[in-house]
Write a protein that holds these residues in place. Sequence first.
Motif, PDB file in Angstrom:
ATOM      1  N   ILE B 271      33.668 109.011  -3.332  1.00 45.12           N
ATOM      2  CA  ILE B 271      34.509 108.509  -2.242  1.00 45.12           C
ATOM      3  C   ILE B 271      34.716 106.998  -2.404  1.00 45.12           C
ATOM      4  N   ASP B 272      33.656 106.296  -2.811  1.00 43.75           N
ATOM      5  CA  ASP B 272      33.799 104.862  -3.118  1.00 43.75           C
ATOM      6  C   ASP B 272      34.860 104.652  -4.199  1.00 43.75           C
ATOM      7  N   ALA B 273      34.789 105.460  -5.236  1.00 40.58           N
ATOM      8  CA  ALA B 273      35.741 105.317  -6.346  1.00 40.58           C
ATOM      9  C   ALA B 273      37.158 105.602  -5.852  1.00 40.58           C
ATOM     10  N   THR B 274      37.282 106.595  -4.984  1.00 34.96           N
ATOM     11  CA  THR B 274      38.594 106.918  -4.427  1.00 34.96           C
ATOM     12  C   THR B 274      39.158 105.715  -3.665  1.00 34.96           C
ATOM     13  N   HIS B 275      38.300 105.095  -2.862  1.00 42.63           N
ATOM     14  CA  HIS B 275      38.761 103.916  -2.114  1.00 42.63           C
ATOM     15  C   HIS B 275      39.149 102.782  -3.061  1.00 42.63           C
ATOM     16  N   ALA B 281      46.010 100.890  -6.181  1.00 43.35           N
ATOM     17  CA  ALA B 281      47.300 101.573  -6.386  1.00 43.35           C
ATOM     18  C   ALA B 281      48.434 100.868  -5.646  1.00 43.35           C
ATOM     19  N   ARG B 282      48.989  99.873  -6.297  1.00 42.00           N
ATOM     20  CA  ARG B 282      50.089  99.101  -5.726  1.00 42.00           C
ATOM     21  C   ARG B 282      51.253  99.079  -6.720  1.00 42.00           C
ATOM     22  N   PRO B 283      52.459  98.947  -6.224  1.00 40.14           N
ATOM     23  CA  PRO B 283      53.603  98.856  -7.147  1.00 40.14           C
ATOM     24  C   PRO B 283      53.380  97.736  -8.152  1.00 40.14           C
ATOM     25  N   GLY B 284      53.730  98.003  -9.384  1.00 43.29           N
ATOM     26  CA  GLY B 284      53.620  96.980 -10.419  1.00 43.29           C
ATOM     27  C   GLY B 284      52.364  97.079 -11.249  1.00 43.29           C
ATOM     28  N   VAL B 285      51.313  97.710 -10.719  1.00 42.02           N
ATOM     29  CA  VAL B 285      50.129  97.887 -11.551  1.00 42.02           C
ATOM     30  C   VAL B 285      50.316  99.158 -12.396  1.00 42.02           C
ATOM     31  N   THR B 286      49.506  99.275 -13.428  1.00 40.08           N
ATOM     32  CA  THR B 286      49.669 100.430 -14.315  1.00 40.08           C
ATOM     33  C   THR B 286      48.695 101.540 -13.934  1.00 40.08           C
ATOM     34  N   ALA B 287      49.006 102.739 -14.429  1.00 38.92           N
ATOM     35  CA  ALA B 287      48.103 103.879 -14.259  1.00 38.92           C
ATOM     36  C   ALA B 287      46.720 103.529 -14.797  1.00 38.92           C
ATOM     37  N   ARG B 288      46.701 102.782 -15.886  1.00 42.08           N
ATOM     38  CA  ARG B 288      45.424 102.388 -16.481  1.00 42.08           C
ATOM     39  C   ARG B 288      44.605 101.500 -15.532  1.00 42.08           C
ATOM     40  N   ASP B 289      45.288 100.622 -14.800  1.00 37.42           N
ATOM     41  CA  ASP B 289      44.580  99.750 -13.852  1.00 37.42           C
ATOM     42  C   ASP B 289      43.878 100.585 -12.778  1.00 37.42           C
ATOM     43  N   VAL B 290      44.572 101.602 -12.297  1.00 33.52           N
ATOM     44  CA  VAL B 290      43.979 102.439 -11.245  1.00 33.52           C
ATOM     45  C   VAL B 290      42.808 103.234 -11.824  1.00 33.52           C
ATOM     46  N   TRP B 291      42.993 103.710 -13.059  1.00 30.77           N
ATOM     47  CA  TRP B 291      41.896 104.390 -13.749  1.00 30.77           C
ATOM     48  C   TRP B 291      40.676 103.486 -13.817  1.00 30.77           C
ATOM     49  N   ALA B 293      39.805 100.917 -12.033  1.00 24.05           N
ATOM     50  CA  ALA B 293      39.170 100.648 -10.735  1.00 24.05           C
ATOM     51  C   ALA B 293      38.237 101.797 -10.343  1.00 24.05           C
ATOM     52  N   MET B 294      38.655 103.023 -10.619  1.00 26.92           N
ATOM     53  CA  MET B 294      37.829 104.181 -10.254  1.00 26.92           C
ATOM     54  C   MET B 294      36.708 104.408 -11.264  1.00 26.92           C
ATOM     55  N   ALA B 295      37.028 104.249 -12.542  1.00 24.09           N
ATOM     56  CA  ALA B 295      36.047 104.535 -13.592  1.00 24.09           C
ATOM     57  C   ALA B 295      34.846 103.607 -13.474  1.00 24.09           C
ATOM     58  N   ASP B 296      35.103 102.365 -13.100  1.00 23.30           N
ATOM     59  CA  ASP B 296      34.005 101.399 -12.989  1.00 23.30           C
ATOM     60  C   ASP B 296      32.961 101.875 -11.980  1.00 23.30           C
ATOM     61  N   ILE B 297      33.434 102.488 -10.901  1.00 19.49           N
ATOM     62  CA  ILE B 297      32.505 102.938  -9.853  1.00 19.49           C
ATOM     63  C   ILE B 297      31.936 104.318 -10.155  1.00 19.49           C
ATOM     64  N   ALA B 298      32.817 105.212 -10.632  1.00 15.23           N
ATOM     65  CA  ALA B 298      32.370 106.587 -10.882  1.00 15.23           C
ATOM     66  C   ALA B 298      31.507 106.665 -12.140  1.00 15.23           C
ATOM     67  N   GLY B 299      31.586 105.622 -12.958  1.00 12.02           N
ATOM     68  CA  GLY B 299      30.812 105.639 -14.199  1.00 12.02           C
ATOM     69  C   GLY B 299      31.411 106.560 -15.240  1.00 12.02           C
ATOM     70  N   ALA B 300      32.722 106.768 -15.142  1.00 15.67           N
ATOM     71  CA  ALA B 300      33.397 107.669 -16.084  1.00 15.67           C
ATOM     72  C   ALA B 300      33.735 106.908 -17.359  1.00 15.67           C
TER      73      ALA B 300
END
Lengths: 376, 376
Positions: B271-275, B281-291, B293-300
């Motif tokens: 849930i932290d990673a989702t947040h 997830a804002r216009p102008g950022v890339t799919a990789r940026d969102v990945w 942000a989540m991967a850092d927390i989820a440890g993926a």
Amino acid sequence: MTRGFPEAEFRTRVSNAQALMAAQGLGAILMTTEPNVRYFSGFLTRFWESPSRPWFLIVPAAGEPIAVIPSIGSVLMGRGWVKDIRTWSAPNLEDDGVTLLADTLREVGGPIGVPSGYETHLRMPLADFERVKTLSGLEFTGDAGIVADLRAVKSEAEIAKIEVACGIAARSFARMGEIAREGISVEQVFRDFQRLLLEEGADWVPYISGAAAPGGYDDVISLASPDPMAAGDVLMLDTGAIWDGYFCDYDRNFSIGKPSEAVQSAHARLIDATHAGLEAARPGVTARDVWRAMADIAGAGEEAGRLGHALGMQLTEGLSLTPRDETVLKPGMVITLEPGTQVSPGKIMVHEENIVITEGVPRVISPLADPEIVQI
Amino acid sequence: MTRGFPEAEFRTRVSNAQALMAAQGLGAILMTTEPNVRYFSGFLTRFWESPSRPWFLIVPAAGEPIAVIPSIGSVLMGRGWVKDIRTWSAPNLEDDGVTLLADTLREVGGPIGVPSGYETHLRMPLADFERVKTLSGLEFTGDAGIVADLRAVKSEAEIAKIEVACGIAARSFARMGEIAREGISVEQVFRDFQRLLLEEGADWVPYISGAAAPGGYDDVISLASPDPMAAGDVLMLDTGAIWDGYFCDYDRNFSIGKPSEAVQSAHARLIDATHAGLEAARPGVTARDVWRAMADIAGAGEEAGRLGHALGMQLTEGLSLTPRDETVLKPGMVITLEPGTQVSPGKIMVHEENIVITEGVPRVISPLADPEIVQI
């Protein structure tokens, strides 16, 4: 009823394919679609619903199949009988399995047969297919219909699964009175009928269609209408429910209130035509012969479209009962008898049953309907 | 909620495509798959489940789309906005629309763009495609990603349909206590959950997956197990339900009985990673940026596969939240945030929500889960 198949069944499928491949001089057949991959591997998942990842299975001229698949599928594929499983982390926009597939195909050797005929498609991006062709340096050709021909004749184990699916639909149709009546919309009936199918044991319900209209309908592929059904409507429901990866595909017609004479007589004509189809459906006769037997009674012209088809891992697959299809019936084929008839100008009715071709009288695996249309 | 789209929406889609086609010098784009045909025509039917017939829609460089389809589809296509409908009686084993398609394409003029990139396939027999190329004498090429790019940014009307589907799943997940508990098999839960989705308004349920295992699961694409669930199991259910042709795609995790600390902490991490994904997830950022942000927390790690994707007319379509996808987010994109995390060696958990990219904070259209895993 046991799910899955014994390993021996997959080995038989592969060795049958290899015998036919030898006759065609093929080095391998490349499978890319769900039913073809599943036929040789047993890989059964709803994950194909996602178009994001290609999946490949190679049946070489000799030896065992090789799976070239996204790593997300390795656990499931590893539970089956295929032991040579090569994976990549997909999706990979730069190289989505292309190099791995090309390398594997080169190892196996060509020519590579790709199912390319009637009812097939290539489930991978065309641009990637061109890259695989170039990278592998192999010759690519069709599969000479080998996979479709093998799949057309079902094993007893496959037929048993189709029978389970037919039984699920039969029990659901018997409960139509619970969900359909005057004032209910077809949209609601569709939704509730899918629920009944699940309650009666369907794994999922990929297909449902039908219609309700006064004195017959004009279209059998539209989604359901939100309008309430009224007395005099003919309701047709057609279902393709799945059990363990195999379909049933048959329909039933119902009269909302008392049927008109034209509707009752059309329904009786459809059942007559079905019986004529049953009489005709013997090994050695052609799909066209069965079409003719039914068309003569149903009054369907050459433009009426097909009056049945084979089924199995797909809702429809293989032969078509049309004036043009000269496929010869063989024991173990599972087909629908699906006569359509005109009730009045612009109004049709369609009836459908599922049967297994045997050495003698076909085995009817949907409960053969009575000539009298069911009134609800 | 209204079904379908106003004609103006289809006209906008076509004129947007034509502007991009002009830039690429394309004479037409040829659509062969369900979502692409539907995107420009509104043609919505479950009949695509049958592989027996190809369907074609041509968007020319100027003017209106032309449907080249089996005659069984003419009534339904005729109810929509496409007026130029050319049909043949299919299946026709000698010429299954090949000549009609080639003639129509020649009339329109090339080069013909055929979607050929990521996530696409050609839904017609390869051998027939080769015949169409030869017969028409035109140049065939890719579509330069035009169709996928257009579909990636949803209209408000499209988003509204996805929201309806999300609401249906939300109400169904809220009823999980009715169908899931210790001693019930996941197979039964799958069947009952599909029933709940239908009761809550789904038109149909093309996709459901999940698993239940002690302290986390190892695979998210297998069919459901017939073994009864036991205390300590983590049950994950992921659904793709359809409303008016649009998907939701999100999951929920449940603890059968009291969760272990490891499970609870993994769920909170998801849930932290989702947040974090929501923040990124804002216009102008890339799919990789969102990945990231989540991967850092989820440890993926990089090999964990994607942590989300876009959705719409298909369960998954468009961008992927991976280290490699540099697609730039735009308002109107609808994506999933789908972090996965390891609970213990060999045991994972996956969480998923659906969001709409806006000019500011994304709109969450699945009910954002709490950090505490739901206990049943």
